[in-house]
Motif scaffolding. Sequence first.
Motif, mmCIF file in Angstrom:
data_model
loop_
_atom_site.group_PDB
_atom_site.id
_atom_site.type_symbol
_atom_site.label_atom_id
_atom_site.label_comp_id
_atom_site.label_asym_id
_atom_site.label_seq_id
_atom_site.Cartn_x
_atom_site.Cartn_y
_atom_site.Cartn_z
ATOM 1 N N ASN A 50 50.880 23.409 60.376
ATOM 2 C CA ASN A 50 51.671 22.387 61.061
ATOM 3 C C ASN A 50 52.823 23.021 61.837
ATOM 4 O O ASN A 50 53.118 22.634 62.966
ATOM 5 N N THR A 51 53.503 23.978 61.207
ATOM 6 C CA THR A 51 54.547 24.740 61.884
ATOM 7 C C THR A 51 53.931 26.014 62.415
ATOM 8 O O THR A 51 53.355 26.791 61.651
ATOM 9 N N LYS A 52 54.035 26.209 63.712
ATOM 10 C CA LYS A 52 53.321 27.313 64.345
ATOM 11 C C LYS A 52 54.300 28.404 64.773
ATOM 12 O O LYS A 52 55.226 28.143 65.538
ATOM 13 N N ARG A 53 54.058 29.598 64.269
ATOM 14 C CA ARG A 53 54.952 30.727 64.498
ATOM 15 C C ARG A 53 54.141 31.916 65.007
ATOM 16 O O ARG A 53 53.097 32.244 64.438
ATOM 17 N N LEU A 54 54.644 32.553 66.042
ATOM 18 C CA LEU A 54 53.951 33.696 66.644
ATOM 19 C C LEU A 54 54.787 34.961 66.481
ATOM 20 O O LEU A 54 55.963 34.985 66.840
ATOM 21 N N GLN A 55 54.169 36.022 65.966
ATOM 22 C CA GLN A 55 54.802 37.340 65.912
ATOM 23 C C GLN A 55 54.058 38.257 66.889
ATOM 24 O O GLN A 55 52.851 38.478 66.745
ATOM 25 N N ILE A 56 54.774 38.793 67.862
ATOM 26 C CA ILE A 56 54.182 39.655 68.877
ATOM 27 C C ILE A 56 54.480 41.110 68.541
ATOM 28 O O ILE A 56 55.636 41.502 68.407
ATOM 29 N N GLY A 57 53.421 41.914 68.424
ATOM 30 C CA GLY A 57 53.594 43.316 68.079
ATOM 31 C C GLY A 57 53.904 43.500 66.613
ATOM 32 O O GLY A 57 54.876 44.159 66.253
ATOM 33 N N CYS A 58 53.059 42.940 65.736
ATOM 34 C CA CYS A 58 53.363 42.946 64.307
ATOM 35 C C CYS A 58 53.157 44.320 63.669
ATOM 36 O O CYS A 58 53.631 44.561 62.564
ATOM 37 N N ASN A 92 53.125 24.849 75.177
ATOM 38 C CA ASN A 92 53.969 23.942 74.372
ATOM 39 C C ASN A 92 53.465 23.757 72.944
ATOM 40 O O ASN A 92 53.332 22.630 72.459
ATOM 41 N N THR A 93 53.190 24.860 72.262
ATOM 42 C CA THR A 93 52.540 24.790 70.953
ATOM 43 C C THR A 93 53.357 25.381 69.824
ATOM 44 O O THR A 93 53.362 24.859 68.708
ATOM 45 N N PHE A 94 54.099 26.454 70.075
ATOM 46 C CA PHE A 94 54.726 27.207 68.985
ATOM 47 C C PHE A 94 56.185 26.810 68.766
ATOM 48 O O PHE A 94 56.932 26.558 69.706
ATOM 49 N N ASP A 95 56.570 26.782 67.477
ATOM 50 C CA ASP A 95 57.925 26.408 67.078
ATOM 51 C C ASP A 95 58.874 27.600 67.116
ATOM 52 O O ASP A 95 60.076 27.430 67.341
ATOM 53 N N THR A 96 58.346 28.793 66.846
ATOM 54 C CA THR A 96 59.153 30.008 66.855
ATOM 55 C C THR A 96 58.311 31.180 67.351
ATOM 56 O O THR A 96 57.099 31.222 67.137
ATOM 57 N N VAL A 97 58.990 32.132 67.983
ATOM 58 C CA VAL A 97 58.367 33.388 68.401
ATOM 59 C C VAL A 97 59.289 34.520 67.978
ATOM 60 O O VAL A 97 60.513 34.431 68.132
ATOM 61 N N PHE A 98 58.688 35.569 67.447
ATOM 62 C CA PHE A 98 59.458 36.725 66.978
ATOM 63 C C PHE A 98 58.780 37.999 67.444
ATOM 64 O O PHE A 98 57.559 38.126 67.379
ATOM 65 N N SER A 99 59.569 38.941 67.917
ATOM 66 C CA SER A 99 59.033 40.248 68.313
ATOM 67 C C SER A 99 60.076 41.313 68.008
ATOM 68 O O SER A 99 61.215 41.223 68.464
#
Length: 242
Positions: A50-58, A92-99
């Motif tokens: 339900n909460t969508k979070r993306l990590q780029i370059g994990c 318009n999908t992700f709640d947070t992005v982290f890199s």
Amino acid sequence: MKDLLKKIPFATNIVRAVRKLRGITPDDLKIEYYAKKRDADIRHYLQNNNTKRLQIGCQDHPMKGWLNADINPMHDEVILMDATKRFPLPDNTFDTVFSEHMIEHIGFPEGQFMVNECYRIMKPGAVIRLSTPDIKFLIELYREPKTEIQQQYIDFSKRYFGDNRPMIDTIVINNFFRDWGHQFIHDFKTLEYILKQAGFKNIIQCEVYKSEHSVFQNLEKHALELGEEFNLLESIVVEATK
């Protein structure tokens, strides 16, 4: 079929010989494997979180509950993604992005493109957090007199060289710009610029591990590679809101 080939050394050797003749490397096979399963992995993540979070370059640090992406996946739960190309993700999908310590590995225009893509796939009001080496730390590393931690950092850098060159600031700084695939070292001004250009607002500088957003607290992992004090010395962290 794969298990059968493992049991038949002659057949395995033939397969390897054919791949070699065709110029197919183990890395090619790895990329093909992750490329084939990427769309299914993305669908599964989007349908089950339900909460969508993306990590780029994990890198080697995928996080539970996040869609972990990397150009060189090391785990099955990581999707193959080149951050310099259009993300295989909906608007318009992700709640947070982290890199973390990734954007310095691509050029300035590519970094702008990556941030633009982050903006596209994030929901209105979503927050992005970027951590990267700060060029200010390199400039200050050249100045005299040096702090104790700066001198320790210079001495520590000997591990990256296979010869007897002197461990002086000029050599360490030059190496930092060229080693580990670094392409562009940012500061707050450049990060603020690319974030503003993408449309982000409320751009602030944060301390490592600290955030007013609980999801970002104690998240950074770069210290595992070089230690807490050196990570604090190197890193700049910014957050911004769509």
